[in-house]
Write a protein that holds these residues in place. Sequence first.
Motif, PDB file in Angstrom:
ATOM      1  N   LEU A 148      43.917  -1.389   4.149  1.00  0.00           N
ATOM      2  CA  LEU A 148      44.648  -0.326   3.462  1.00  0.00           C
ATOM      3  C   LEU A 148      43.807   0.885   3.077  1.00  0.00           C
ATOM      4  O   LEU A 148      44.365   1.896   2.640  1.00  0.00           O
ATOM      5  CB  LEU A 148      45.307  -0.898   2.197  1.00  0.00           C
ATOM      6  N   THR A 149      42.493   0.793   3.206  1.00  0.00           N
ATOM      7  CA  THR A 149      41.643   1.908   2.799  1.00  0.00           C
ATOM      8  C   THR A 149      40.566   2.150   3.854  1.00  0.00           C
ATOM      9  O   THR A 149      40.417   1.365   4.804  1.00  0.00           O
ATOM     10  CB  THR A 149      40.949   1.628   1.448  1.00  0.00           C
ATOM     11  N   ASP A 150      39.804   3.199   3.641  1.00  0.00           N
ATOM     12  CA  ASP A 150      38.698   3.498   4.540  1.00  0.00           C
ATOM     13  C   ASP A 150      37.348   3.229   3.877  1.00  0.00           C
ATOM     14  O   ASP A 150      36.302   3.683   4.353  1.00  0.00           O
ATOM     15  CB  ASP A 150      38.755   4.957   5.003  1.00  0.00           C
ATOM     16  N   SER A 155      31.239  -2.511  -0.830  1.00  0.00           N
ATOM     17  CA  SER A 155      30.929  -1.579  -1.921  1.00  0.00           C
ATOM     18  C   SER A 155      31.812  -1.808  -3.149  1.00  0.00           C
ATOM     19  O   SER A 155      31.608  -1.182  -4.184  1.00  0.00           O
ATOM     20  CB  SER A 155      31.105  -0.140  -1.445  1.00  0.00           C
ATOM     21  N   VAL A 156      32.788  -2.710  -3.046  1.00  0.00           N
ATOM     22  CA  VAL A 156      33.724  -2.955  -4.153  1.00  0.00           C
ATOM     23  C   VAL A 156      33.022  -3.707  -5.276  1.00  0.00           C
ATOM     24  O   VAL A 156      32.390  -4.748  -5.053  1.00  0.00           O
ATOM     25  CB  VAL A 156      34.954  -3.745  -3.667  1.00  0.00           C
ATOM     26  N   VAL A 157      33.119  -3.177  -6.483  1.00  0.00           N
ATOM     27  CA  VAL A 157      32.514  -3.827  -7.651  1.00  0.00           C
ATOM     28  C   VAL A 157      33.557  -4.266  -8.670  1.00  0.00           C
ATOM     29  O   VAL A 157      33.254  -5.040  -9.567  1.00  0.00           O
ATOM     30  CB  VAL A 157      31.489  -2.897  -8.341  1.00  0.00           C
ATOM     31  N   ASP A 158      34.775  -3.780  -8.540  1.00  0.00           N
ATOM     32  CA  ASP A 158      35.800  -4.124  -9.527  1.00  0.00           C
ATOM     33  C   ASP A 158      37.183  -3.922  -8.913  1.00  0.00           C
ATOM     34  O   ASP A 158      37.381  -3.010  -8.103  1.00  0.00           O
ATOM     35  CB  ASP A 158      35.662  -3.245 -10.770  1.00  0.00           C
ATOM     36  N   ARG A 173      37.579  -0.160  -7.500  1.00  0.00           N
ATOM     37  CA  ARG A 173      36.464   0.724  -7.822  1.00  0.00           C
ATOM     38  C   ARG A 173      35.240   0.329  -7.014  1.00  0.00           C
ATOM     39  O   ARG A 173      34.926  -0.864  -6.882  1.00  0.00           O
ATOM     40  CB  ARG A 173      36.155   0.672  -9.324  1.00  0.00           C
ATOM     41  N   THR A 174      34.534   1.322  -6.475  1.00  0.00           N
ATOM     42  CA  THR A 174      33.367   1.067  -5.641  1.00  0.00           C
ATOM     43  C   THR A 174      32.076   1.309  -6.409  1.00  0.00           C
ATOM     44  O   THR A 174      32.081   1.837  -7.524  1.00  0.00           O
ATOM     45  CB  THR A 174      33.382   1.969  -4.395  1.00  0.00           C
ATOM     46  N   ARG A 175      30.984   0.958  -5.784  1.00  0.00           N
ATOM     47  CA  ARG A 175      29.673   1.061  -6.414  1.00  0.00           C
ATOM     48  C   ARG A 175      29.309   2.506  -6.766  1.00  0.00           C
ATOM     49  O   ARG A 175      28.601   2.753  -7.746  1.00  0.00           O
ATOM     50  CB  ARG A 175      28.622   0.486  -5.463  1.00  0.00           C
ATOM     51  N   ASP A 176      29.798   3.461  -5.977  1.00  0.00           N
ATOM     52  CA  ASP A 176      29.479   4.866  -6.241  1.00  0.00           C
ATOM     53  C   ASP A 176      30.464   5.531  -7.197  1.00  0.00           C
ATOM     54  O   ASP A 176      30.449   6.749  -7.373  1.00  0.00           O
ATOM     55  CB  ASP A 176      29.419   5.654  -4.931  1.00  0.00           C
ATOM     56  N   GLY A 177      31.349   4.730  -7.833  1.00  0.00           N
ATOM     57  CA  GLY A 177      32.262   5.253  -8.840  1.00  0.00           C
ATOM     58  C   GLY A 177      33.606   5.719  -8.309  1.00  0.00           C
ATOM     59  O   GLY A 177      34.463   6.175  -9.075  1.00  0.00           O
TER      60      GLY A 177
END
Length: 358
Positions: A148-150, A155-158, A173-177
């Motif tokens: 569903l995403t690119d 990188s997913v943290v939450d 939410r990913t590692r880079d915010g």
Amino acid sequence: MNLRILLGSYLKIGLAWSINEKEWWLGASGGAVTALLRYLLESGFVDAVLVPRIRVVRGYVYDVVKKPSELINYSGSIYAPTVLGDAIRRVLDEGLGVAVVATPCRIRALRRASESSPRFRECFKVLLGLYCNNVPATYALRYAVRALTDIDPDSVVDARFRGFGWPGVTRIRTRDGKTISIPFQRFWDSGFGQYFYEEHCFLCADQTAEYSDISFADPWTYQRGIGIGKTLVVVRTETGLRVFDEARRLGYIGFEELPSPLYAIQYTTALKKTIRVTKRRGVSVSGYILPPSLTSIAYEIDYRLGGLLSRREKLWPLLALYARIKHYLYKPFYTLDYLAKTSWVRILEMIRSAWMDK
């Protein structure tokens, strides 16, 4: 046939929601569970509550929460396996009186343990059950992110599966915010909610948490006036009725009766109660009360085929395509079932007619 045997015992059925606006907004479906847990802690009815905490990489663990102010951090649904053992040991070691929120299989195990052990019975005072179609594996989130995403799943943290109104959105939410929001229904129907679960979930006949003191669900069968969310509530025991009515009297939750208890029976409730024709020989499962039909057989084929595709990551693009077209593949099964007026279809039509009569 008494259709209420699909649901289990109950004393009260209706819609509930938290009076606290933040709980209402952040809850998966009205925040009634969070509000009830807050009442149980603030009233002193329990010493602590057991609720799952997210850990994306390694799954989900239960926390023993004693402060009402912390409960808002646990609001919203979780669709992944949870580890309850450590929390149970802590409860028993400290002799805490607790309420626990869990899926039907966990609730059933705790109820049986309480019936055979005075120690369990003393500690586990209130069992709050969640309607459950299945519990997706932890890696199902990785599939949904890819489908569903690119963004890179690594990188997913939450991830917050539900909340922000009803039926809500899934926020990743990913590692880079970076934060990605996906409508929950699209997230669930991508294949995430249909194929990444184990055989015991597929065979389970209890969708509605029949052994709980109170069961909670999304109001899929009654969506009038839902607004940003209301929770379908099935109060089953005297303990459940006592705490629910007191929480309502003290202004923790709002409540409205439903026109018929049959609104608490969902499509999946009937599927879960239907005999499985693809069950392996020798596997014993109790609770089936409905005969199989073409519709239920299509459900079984869908699970088997989708489950096969879900097991290998390189097949996930094919699984995503299959999830989009499967309705067209199985439509002849549903059509023939309705044309033949099978007993399974007649039962569903009786339920639906009860909804429409009200």
